[in-house]
Each structure stands twice: as C-alpha cells, then as structure tokens.
Write an enzyme that holds these catalytic residues in place. Structure first.
Site, PDB file in Angstrom:
ATOM      1  N   HIS A   1      -9.893 -66.151 -26.492  1.00 34.97           N
ATOM      2  CA  HIS A   1      -9.933 -66.275 -25.029  1.00 34.97           C
ATOM      3  C   HIS A   1     -10.010 -67.731 -24.561  1.00 34.97           C
ATOM      4  O   HIS A   1     -10.760 -68.046 -23.644  1.00 34.97           O
ATOM      5  CB  HIS A   1     -11.126 -65.493 -24.485  1.00 34.97           C
ATOM      6  CG  HIS A   1     -10.969 -65.011 -23.071  1.00 34.97           C
ATOM      7  ND1 HIS A   1     -10.922 -65.871 -21.994  1.00 34.97           N
ATOM      8  CD2 HIS A   1     -10.858 -63.771 -22.556  1.00 34.97           C
ATOM      9  CE1 HIS A   1     -10.809 -65.167 -20.877  1.00 34.97           C
ATOM     10  NE2 HIS A   1     -10.759 -63.889 -21.196  1.00 34.97           N
TER      11      HIS A   1
ATOM     12  N   HIS B   1     -14.615 -56.836 -22.222  1.00 31.16           N
ATOM     13  CA  HIS B   1     -14.737 -57.800 -23.319  1.00 31.16           C
ATOM     14  C   HIS B   1     -15.976 -57.599 -24.192  1.00 31.16           C
ATOM     15  O   HIS B   1     -16.644 -58.563 -24.582  1.00 31.16           O
ATOM     16  CB  HIS B   1     -14.708 -59.225 -22.777  1.00 31.16           C
ATOM     17  CG  HIS B   1     -13.361 -59.669 -22.293  1.00 31.16           C
ATOM     18  ND1 HIS B   1     -12.184 -59.111 -22.723  1.00 31.16           N
ATOM     19  CD2 HIS B   1     -13.014 -60.642 -21.394  1.00 31.16           C
ATOM     20  CE1 HIS B   1     -11.156 -59.725 -22.132  1.00 31.16           C
ATOM     21  NE2 HIS B   1     -11.639 -60.643 -21.313  1.00 31.16           N
TER      22      HIS B   1
ATOM     23  N   GLU C   1      -3.900 -64.077 -24.195  1.00 28.83           N
ATOM     24  CA  GLU C   1      -4.783 -63.345 -25.093  1.00 28.83           C
ATOM     25  C   GLU C   1      -4.027 -62.225 -25.821  1.00 28.83           C
ATOM     26  O   GLU C   1      -3.858 -61.137 -25.278  1.00 28.83           O
ATOM     27  CB  GLU C   1      -5.931 -62.730 -24.301  1.00 28.83           C
ATOM     28  CG  GLU C   1      -6.662 -63.688 -23.375  1.00 28.83           C
ATOM     29  CD  GLU C   1      -7.426 -62.929 -22.304  1.00 28.83           C
ATOM     30  OE1 GLU C   1      -8.217 -62.021 -22.647  1.00 28.83           O
ATOM     31  OE2 GLU C   1      -7.230 -63.236 -21.110  1.00 28.83           O
TER      32      GLU C   1
END
Length: 365
Positions: free
Chosen positions: A191, A117, A327
C-alpha cells in the site's frame, strides 16, 4: 546491526529504529544498490518507509509518502497504510462480516459500515520478525509472523512471510507466502503512496497512467462491489492507453462520485502468471514505474482522502491527491462474492503471490 556486501556493491543493513507501543524492538532495514536505488523498510507493518529512485539525470529522490520516525505509523489518522503490508484480507468486506463453512465471522467495521484492510490492528499495525540478507537477485529484507486464530476476527493460525528484494535491474520485488491450519480468507497487498516527482507539493494529476485492464468491479455508495464487471471503454476508467490521471477524474460519473475520484478495482488481463498491471510516468523527471503482479486485480486509489492534515517526511504536508496507490490484490469483498476469484486458503495449501515495482527512465519529451 548486520551488513552484507557482495561483489556488486549492494548492501543490506539493519539498524535499531525505536520501539513499538508494546515495547517490541523496531528496526530500519536499508537495501542499497551501488550507485542506484535505495529502499528503507521497517518491521512495523512490514512497510516501506522510503524508496529513492533516479530521475533521467540520475538524481535520486524519495517517491513514496511516509514518516521519518516510527511513532506516526502507530496511528491510522497519521498513517493511512503508508507503505504497509495489508492483511489478513485487503480492501473492503461488506458489513464487516462473512460466512465460511457454515460459520459467521464478524470483523471490525473500520470504514463506515464495512471492514477495511484487515481491521484496526491488521498486519500494518503488527511487529514482524525480520532478517536482512543477500539474495541471488539482490539485497533482501524478509518479514515473518504468525497471525493467531481469531486475530481481528479471522479464523485459523496463519504463518506469513513477506520478502522485499531490491533487484539489480532497479526493481523492488515483493514475494508473499502463507500457510494456515484452518480455512481462512487471505488477500495481501502493498500500500505505498507514489509520487514520482519526488516533491509531494506537486499532485499526481499530471502523471500519465496506463492500466492493463478492460473492466472494473463497480461499487455502491459504500464502495462495495456490486458483483458485476463494467467495461472501461467509453468511461473515465479507460486507461488502456496512457492518460493523465487528472484528465477525467472530476468528470460527472456515478462511480467517481461515490469514491471522490478513483478508488476502484481494475480486472487485470491474463491469469496467475506475472504480468503487467500498470505503468505510471512523470514527464518532468522521466521516472517510469512499471507494476507487474500475479494477482487478478489492481486497486487504483488517487489519494482522495488526503487533505493536508498529515505532516510526513521532512515536515511536508500531504495534500489532496498528492499521491496514488497501485495495489495488486484479489477483488474487494471476495469472501462474500463467490463468483470472484477465491481468497480462501485451505490447510495443506501454500499461498504465494509476487508483485514487482520496476523503475526505468525515459528521455526528455
């Protein structure tokens, strides 16, 4: 503080919300529909703090995990990407490295042996510029920043803009744009952790999930895709028709064992057009969340690492599988898997992507 109020009664309000660790001003942006939904966002991480959605009786409740004040968002131990804009490259990159045009790039290994991420100080840990305004489809909060060359190991100066719009038809629309001055991976996602019950004391195992995908990208023990696409038919990943999330989550299955539940990329049907990705339904409240996206994949994460140690809004503890993440994004480890849809953005190109989280209610039953 700015406020915009059209004839529809929708409003966009921007208020001070403390300061970041570096002293930058933080703001809380509230987008409100008259008598309907409300979204609260902050320029720390361009993240969604709160989303109030109606149940079948019209009662508004918060359906996302998060915090009442900014400070917990500064620490991944207290905020594992709650509501965040994730980048420069979402999901996992094997070994925290990739090669591009003959150059090797090293990233932070912040998820076991892998990068996750965008790194320790990815987009979720940055302070964004923000403005609120009234758009043609509803109140908006627009976040922008320049991610400098070398930030978290990524090449190129990347100009990014993320615009949230609360539309009159009860949807939160997210539009992404980016340009670069050098080739670089770009994979952006949202997210939020969803619990449509409005009560995080209830887990999400009884929520009904539909995913518009015929395959997943199976992973190895470190949750990196093997490179193949596995059909969902006959597996616990078959959500082509609605099933309770908990129906098969604890079944004996190597993929479920690797992830401790669902934490997998689903290969969505269709091309780059806006298309259905998933539907989430909570029967008791009647809330239904429809996810649409232009992205090729959807990461479904069933909150397997939530363990009750995090105290969130109202002091409530976030327990095991108390929320689910949906996501939309490109596939994990795409910089290292050339046969996956490319995440490389070139100078002169403009990255664009749209995701819509649309709310409806169903009657009893």
């Amino acid at each position: 503080m700015s406020e915009l109020q059209p004839n529809t009664g929708a409003t966009a309000i921007q208020q001070p919300w403390g300061t970041a660790q570096g002293g930058q001003a933080l703001f809380l942006c509230t987008l409100q529909l008259l008598g309907g939904m409300r979204a609260e966002l902050t320029n720390y991480g361009a993240l969604l703090v709160r989303l109030l959605a109606p149940d079948r009786k019209g009662t508004l409740e918060d359906v996302v995990l998060g915090h009442d004040r900014p400070e917990p968002y500064f620490d991944h131990a207290q905020s594992p990407f709650f509501g965040a804009t994730v980048g420069r490259c979402a999901n996992r990159i094997a070994g925290g490295q990739f090669s591009l045009l003959g150059h090797n790039y090293s990233l932070a290994r912040n998820n076991g042996p892998n990068a996750l991420h965008g790194g320790e100080q990815g987009f979720d840990q940055q302070v964004w510029d923000v403005r609120t305004y009234l758009g043609p489809d509803g109140p908006c909060a627009e976040f922008s920043r320049l991610s400098p060359d070398g930030e978290e190991g990524y090449p190129g100066n990347l100009a990014v803009q993320v615009t949230y719009t609360l539309t009159q038809d009860q949807a939160l629309r997210i539009d992404y744009e980016a340009t670069t001055d050098a080739p670089t991976p770009v994979n952006l996602t949202h997210h939020s952790y969803w619990n449509l019950s409005g009560d995080v004391r209830e887990d999400i195992l009884g929520h009904q999930l539909t995913v518009f995908a015929d395959g997943i990208t199976p992973v190895d023990a470190s949750l990196i895709p093997t490179g193949s696409i596995q059909p969902v038919e006959g597996t616990p990943f078959d959500f082509r028709e609605p099933h309770p999330i908990g129906e098969a989550i604890d079944r004996e299955n190597e993929q479920l064992r690797f992830a401790g539940g669902y934490d997998h990329n689903f290969v969505l049907r269709g091309g780059p057009e806006l298309k259905p990705a998933a539907t989430l339904y909570h029967a008791t409240t009647g809330r239904e969340l429809q996810v649409l996206t232009t992205e090729p994949g959807l990461q479904v994460y069933s909150g397997n690492f939530l363990d009750g140690q995090i105290s969130g809004k109202g002091g409530r503890r976030y327990g095991y599988r108390s929320a689910i993440c949906l996501e939309p994004q490109h596939f994990p480890d795409s910089p290292n898997q050339p046969h996956f849809p490319s995440v490389i953005l070139e100078p002169g190109q403009r990255f664009t992507s749209r995701t819509v989280y649309a709310f409806k209610t169903r009657g009893a039953g």
